[in-house]
Design an enzyme around this catalytic site. Structure first.
Site, PDB file in Angstrom:
ATOM      1  N   CYS A 114       0.847  -1.190   0.000  1.00 27.71           N
ATOM      2  CA  CYS A 114       0.000   0.000   0.000  1.00 27.71           C
ATOM      3  C   CYS A 114       0.881   1.236   0.000  1.00 27.71           C
ATOM      4  O   CYS A 114       1.872   1.286   0.732  1.00 27.71           O
ATOM      5  CB  CYS A 114      -0.886  -0.015   1.244  1.00 27.71           C
ATOM      6  SG  CYS A 114      -1.986   1.393   1.355  1.00 27.71           S
ATOM      7  N   HIS A 156      -9.111  -3.931  -1.802  1.00 24.72           N
ATOM      8  CA  HIS A 156      -8.123  -3.124  -1.070  1.00 24.72           C
ATOM      9  C   HIS A 156      -8.543  -1.645  -1.055  1.00 24.72           C
ATOM     10  O   HIS A 156      -8.517  -0.990  -0.013  1.00 24.72           O
ATOM     11  CB  HIS A 156      -6.749  -3.308  -1.738  1.00 24.72           C
ATOM     12  CG  HIS A 156      -5.641  -2.501  -1.143  1.00 24.72           C
ATOM     13  ND1 HIS A 156      -4.549  -3.076  -0.527  1.00 24.72           N
ATOM     14  CD2 HIS A 156      -5.433  -1.147  -1.085  1.00 24.72           C
ATOM     15  CE1 HIS A 156      -3.741  -2.110  -0.101  1.00 24.72           C
ATOM     16  NE2 HIS A 156      -4.249  -0.936  -0.433  1.00 24.72           N
ATOM     17  N   GLU A 157      -8.951  -1.138  -2.229  1.00 21.11           N
ATOM     18  CA  GLU A 157      -9.335   0.277  -2.328  1.00 21.11           C
ATOM     19  C   GLU A 157     -10.652   0.547  -1.604  1.00 21.11           C
ATOM     20  O   GLU A 157     -10.810   1.603  -0.984  1.00 21.11           O
ATOM     21  CB  GLU A 157      -9.417   0.725  -3.791  1.00 21.11           C
ATOM     22  CG  GLU A 157      -8.118   0.594  -4.583  1.00 21.11           C
ATOM     23  CD  GLU A 157      -6.917   1.224  -3.898  1.00 21.11           C
ATOM     24  OE1 GLU A 157      -7.056   2.250  -3.227  1.00 21.11           O
ATOM     25  OE2 GLU A 157      -5.804   0.657  -4.032  1.00 21.11           O
ATOM     26  N   HIS A 160     -10.012   1.195   1.957  1.00 20.90           N
ATOM     27  CA  HIS A 160      -9.549   2.565   2.240  1.00 20.90           C
ATOM     28  C   HIS A 160     -10.740   3.508   2.456  1.00 20.90           C
ATOM     29  O   HIS A 160     -10.667   4.424   3.270  1.00 20.90           O
ATOM     30  CB  HIS A 160      -8.714   3.113   1.075  1.00 20.90           C
ATOM     31  CG  HIS A 160      -7.275   2.710   1.114  1.00 20.90           C
ATOM     32  ND1 HIS A 160      -6.447   2.992   2.177  1.00 20.90           N
ATOM     33  CD2 HIS A 160      -6.495   2.065   0.212  1.00 20.90           C
ATOM     34  CE1 HIS A 160      -5.228   2.542   1.932  1.00 20.90           C
ATOM     35  NE2 HIS A 160      -5.228   1.961   0.741  1.00 20.90           N
TER      36      HIS A 160
HETATM   37 NI    NI Z   1      -3.593   1.028  -0.178  1.00 17.05          NI
END
Ligand code: NI
Length: 185
Positions: A114, A156-157, A160
């Site tokens: 990341c 993953h995004e 966030h």
């Molecule tokens: Ni990331």
């Protein structure tokens, strides 16, 4: 006459410890999506992602608590190390107010890193297939299916946007490693 020199700004990516990375983002309104400042932000996120050699970037990583992320990576990029090459390339995609629907129950484990946790990587288990829906850069709704590495990037995004990072998803922290300490064939 000289043309004015216009450059798209590259942001400094926020790193772990910045509170915004731990906050839930808010949805964008139709009015905000049309605003030139958001269009400029998307362009800036794209150049920032490429500049940092990332495959995805979420708005909190450029200091904005907005429900927005970008992803994109070339197919089998020769500049990448062997274990970072991805069979499945994907065109640069911006997604506003995204939602995901997991397809099936199949999961797989693979390495993740990341931009907000530079230098490290770890093994994370993610769902293999999903459907992403949201608005594109022009505010038009779209739905697309992803499988394998691109589906991993989407998950993953999405994390966030909920104030999570991949470290929170690791079942076992023993795989956590500095990328440059990792032996490569
Ligand atoms: Ni990331």
């Amino acid at each position: 006459m000289l043309k004015p020199l216009v450059r798209t700004a590259i942001h400094r990516v926020t790193r772990l410890g910045q509170p915004i990375l731990r906050e839930r983002t808010r949805s964008l309104t139709a009015k905000e999506i049309k605003d030139p400042s958001l269009q400029r932000l998307i362009d800036e996120m794209a150049v920032t992602m490429v500049n940092y050699a990332g495959v995805g970037i979420a708005a909190p990583q450029v200091g904005q608590g907005m429900s927005l992320f970008l992803m994109g990576f070339p197919k089998k990029n020769e500049d990448l190390a062997e274990d970072e090459k991805h069979e499945e390339g994907i065109e640069l995609t911006a997604v506003i107010n995204p939602k995901i629907r997991i397809i099936g129950s199949e999961k797989e484990e693979d390495w993740e890193g990341c931009l907000s946790v530079p230098g490290l990587r770890g093994l994370v288990t993610r769902f293999k297939k999903l459907e992403l829906s949201g608005l594109n850069q022009n505010g038009k709704p779209f739905t697309r299916r992803y499988e394998g590495f691109p589906a991993r990037v989407v998950q993953h995004e999405m994390d966030h946007l909920d104030g999570k990072v991949y470290l929170d998803r690791m079942n076992d922290l023993t795989s956590l490693a500095y990328t440059d300490e990792t032996v490569r064939e």
